[in-house]
Design an enzyme around this catalytic site. Structure first.
Site, PDB file in Angstrom:
ATOM      1  N   ASP A 129     -11.834  -6.817  -2.321  1.00  0.00           N
ATOM      2  CA  ASP A 129     -12.519  -8.120  -2.301  1.00  0.00           C
ATOM      3  C   ASP A 129     -13.624  -6.819  -1.529  1.00  0.00           C
ATOM      4  O   ASP A 129     -13.601  -6.095  -1.586  1.00  0.00           O
ATOM      5  CB  ASP A 129     -11.927  -8.750  -0.946  1.00  0.00           C
ATOM      6  CG  ASP A 129     -11.939  -8.045   0.183  1.00  0.00           C
ATOM      7  OD1 ASP A 129     -12.682  -8.110   1.255  1.00  0.00           O
ATOM      8  OD2 ASP A 129     -10.787  -7.395   0.399  1.00  0.00           O
TER       9      ASP A 129
ATOM     10  N   GLU B  11       0.776  -1.549   0.106  1.00  0.00           N
ATOM     11  CA  GLU B  11       0.118  -0.230   0.043  1.00  0.00           C
ATOM     12  C   GLU B  11       0.755   1.327  -0.095  1.00  0.00           C
ATOM     13  O   GLU B  11      -0.118   2.147  -0.273  1.00  0.00           O
ATOM     14  CB  GLU B  11      -0.870  -0.014   1.145  1.00  0.00           C
ATOM     15  CG  GLU B  11      -1.925  -1.505   1.454  1.00  0.00           C
ATOM     16  CD  GLU B  11      -2.496  -1.075   2.572  1.00  0.00           C
ATOM     17  OE1 GLU B  11      -3.808  -2.193   2.312  1.00  0.00           O
ATOM     18  OE2 GLU B  11      -2.038  -0.868   3.132  1.00  0.00           O
TER      19      GLU B  11
END
Length: 231
Positions: free
Chosen positions: A198, A12
């Site tokens: 997700d 990230e």
């Protein structure tokens, strides 16, 4: 102008780190801080570690030592809203804890005693982020509530329990409310920008492994566009 960007995992923060000019790294209490600049803006990039305790410790160190003017929390999240798909980006309007319950003492679900039930993102940062979206092609962006808990949301029952508590929840993850709570206490404006790796409860563990990199790319692209506009 000094801007802090917080991501929990290496995936990230790695793209943004590579974009920083004159980057220097420092480890403090197992938290990785990288200072540098991008488009003339001084940037402090923090890899916080996963979960609320790690996020709170590292954000406290960040705000106390580096004193940024603004904080962006970025990275991946699980989608909750029915309109969202993997790869979409969610901008926070507010952030809440989804695993705090002291309702027995007349607090709202998710509210830490003595603190707000919801931590409001900074309106200026939200506006700048919405403007920055215009340069992104093919990425769906939504704006709404993000909720945080110390659990990965792959259990359908847990997902339904959280859904029952928050009627209009857009995304869930594991750090943002801790970051927001610390920012609130330091009076530092923040916004959360998360890309979906997700959809919560739908084979989310498999999807997370597969789409984490894509989510990191999407969220970082938007963060970079925000930095360009934040002067």
């Amino acid at each position: 102008m000094k801007l802090a960007v917080i991501g929990a995992m290496e995936e990230e923060v790695t793209i943004l780190r590579s974009k920083l000019k004159d980057a220097k790294q420092e480890m403090i209490a197992h938290c990785e801080f990288t200072t540098g600049s991008y488009e003339g803006v001084e940037v402090i990039l923090l890899k916080s570690g996963i979960g609320k305790v790690n996020a709170a410790i590292s954000t406290t160190l960040l705000l106390d030592r580096f004193k940024p003017d603004y904080v962006i929390n970025t990275g991946s999240a699980g989608g909750f809203h029915h309109t969202l798909n993997v790869g979409d980006v969610v901008i926070s309007t507010d952030v809440r804890h989804h695993d705090v319950d002291v309702t027995a003492f007349d607090y709202e679900y998710g509210q830490v005693p003595g603190l707000p039930a919801a931590y409001k993102a900074d309106e200026k940062l939200i506006s700048i982020t919405e403007e920055a979206v215009s340069e992104l092609n093919g990425i769906q962006v939504a704006k709404g509530t993000i909720a945080t808990g110390d659990s990965f949301m792959n259990d359908p029952k847990r997902v339904e329990d959280v859904r029952a508590k928050f009627a209009d929840l857009y995304a869930v993850e594991m750090e943002a409310a801790a970051v927001a709570q610390v920012c609130h206490q330091f009076k530092t404006p923040f916004v959360v920008i998360r890309a979906l790796s997700d959809i919560a409860g739908k084979e989310s563990d498999v999807s997370f492994d597969k789409f984490l990199e894509q989510a990191a790319v999407h969220s970082t692209e938007l963060v970079l566009n925000v930095i360009k506009r934040i002067h």
